[in-house]
Design an enzyme around this catalytic site. Structure first.
Site, PDB file in Angstrom:
ATOM      1  N   GLU A   1     -17.394   5.262  -6.848  1.00 45.31           N
ATOM      2  CA  GLU A   1     -17.569   3.840  -6.869  1.00 45.31           C
ATOM      3  C   GLU A   1     -18.939   3.222  -6.454  1.00 45.31           C
ATOM      4  OE1 GLU A   1     -14.732   5.343  -5.753  1.00 45.31           O
ATOM      5  OE2 GLU A   1     -13.093   4.614  -6.789  1.00 45.31           O
TER       6      GLU A   1
ATOM      7  N   HIS B   1      -4.381   1.833   1.117  1.00 45.62           N
ATOM      8  CA  HIS B   1      -4.324   1.256  -0.194  1.00 45.62           C
ATOM      9  C   HIS B   1      -3.941  -0.330   0.000  1.00 45.62           C
ATOM     10  CE1 HIS B   1      -4.694   4.997  -1.805  1.00 45.62           C
ATOM     11  NE2 HIS B   1      -4.514   4.635  -3.215  1.00 45.62           N
TER      12      HIS B   1
END
Length: 307
Positions: free
Chosen positions: A49, A112
């Site tokens: 990322e 998450h």
């Protein structure tokens, strides 16, 4: 919302070769059509990322409108330094697209959950934070973003969110999109929690209380005209699937303070008291205070305090 975003972006990318979509090794099935039809405008950077965001900023610096796609915390918190330095400080036209806002990936556990992303990203310079309510808003806001060259954070739900607007809303920067019109107060919401707001509207109506319900998709640029009208009418409750700290409610309070408005405002957001909880989105909303009972309780308390 996810599917609507990808479909709309593909339509725009067919017309504009400068639109680039980058994914961090996610979106299988969802992004396949885009990748197959426009391979020159699609890139899977892999699970990296930080490098992905630097790559996006580099593309954007050459005049491309770059959309970076991943889920929840991955395109936001994991590469925050690159968003700050390479995108925002350089004012590069990158759109960070986060899928699975709030508790949408609740079964994966707190790692998450995306509950701090709005607070973090709206603090960055030049960043426009946008949170659609349903597929219709997602479509119109995606088109708006394509034409707006600012660094942008687009916070989406996961999939299968119901359409709550009766027709496509007219999008203007900072605009608040009203869904129903009441006389005693207002429920403002951001994102897919609009279904909770509408359920609370019905519960308040059963008690003889009429409220407006409106989506507030622009978090960084809030038009205070609607807030002025709403606060004169009665209490305003801001509902969001995000932490109380620094989210949409905080942005509304800042806008009200800057405009020197007067009125009663309450916040309904995630209390984050039990980070070990695992469950589906509705379960986690209910157990963390984002529910009809809390909205009704806070609205009536503010209404009583105004008498």
């Amino acid at each position: 919302m996810r599917d609507t975003f990808v479909k709309t972006l593909l339509e725009e990318a067919r017309r504009d070769p400068n639109i680039i979509l980058i994914t961090g090794d996610l979106g299988y099935g969802v992004l396949d059509e885009f990748a197959k039809e426009l391979p020159g405008q699609f890139l899977n950077s892999g699970v990296n990322e930080q490098a992905m965001m630097g790559l996006a900023a580099g593309y954007a610096s050459t005049g491309k409108r770059v959309f970076v796609y991943s889920i929840g915390n991955f395109p936001t918190l994991r590469c925050l330094e690159q968003i700050r330095n390479d995108v925002c400080l350089m004012n590069n036209p990158v759109v960070v697209v986060s899928v699975g806002a709030g508790y949408a990936y609740g079964s994966q556990g707190y790692t998450h959950h995306a509950l701090e992303d709005i607070a973090v990203l709206r603090a960055l310079p030049n960043m426009e934070v946008i949170v659609p309510a349903d597929p219709l808003e997602t479509r119109e806001l995606t088109r708006f973003i394509v034409g707006n060259k600012k660094p942008t954070y687009l916070r989406l739900g996961k999939s299968n969110e119901p359409t709550i607007h009766t027709s496509a809303p007219k999008i203007t920067l900072g605009g608040i999109n009203e869904i129903s019109d009441g006389t005693n107060g207002t429920l403002l919401f951001a994102g897919s929690v609009g279904t909770v707001a509408l359920a609370a509207e019905k519960e308040l109506a059963s008690k003889g209380i009429s409220v407006s319900v409106a989506s507030i998709p622009f978090v960084s640029s809030i038009d205070t005209k609607y807030l002025t009208k709403a606060l004169k009418m009665g209490p305003v409750i801001v509902i969001e699937e995000h932490s109380y700290r620094g989210g949409v409610g905080s942005a509304v309070l800042e806008a009200v303070n800057a405009a020197e408005l007067q009125g009663s405002i309450g916040l309904v957001a995630a209390d984050q008291n039990n980070l070990s909880q695992i469950g589906d989105q509705n379960f986690l909303r209910n157990t963390n205070g984002i529910n009809v009972e809390m909205i009704v309780k806070k609205f009536i308390a503010l209404q009583e305090a105004q008498k």
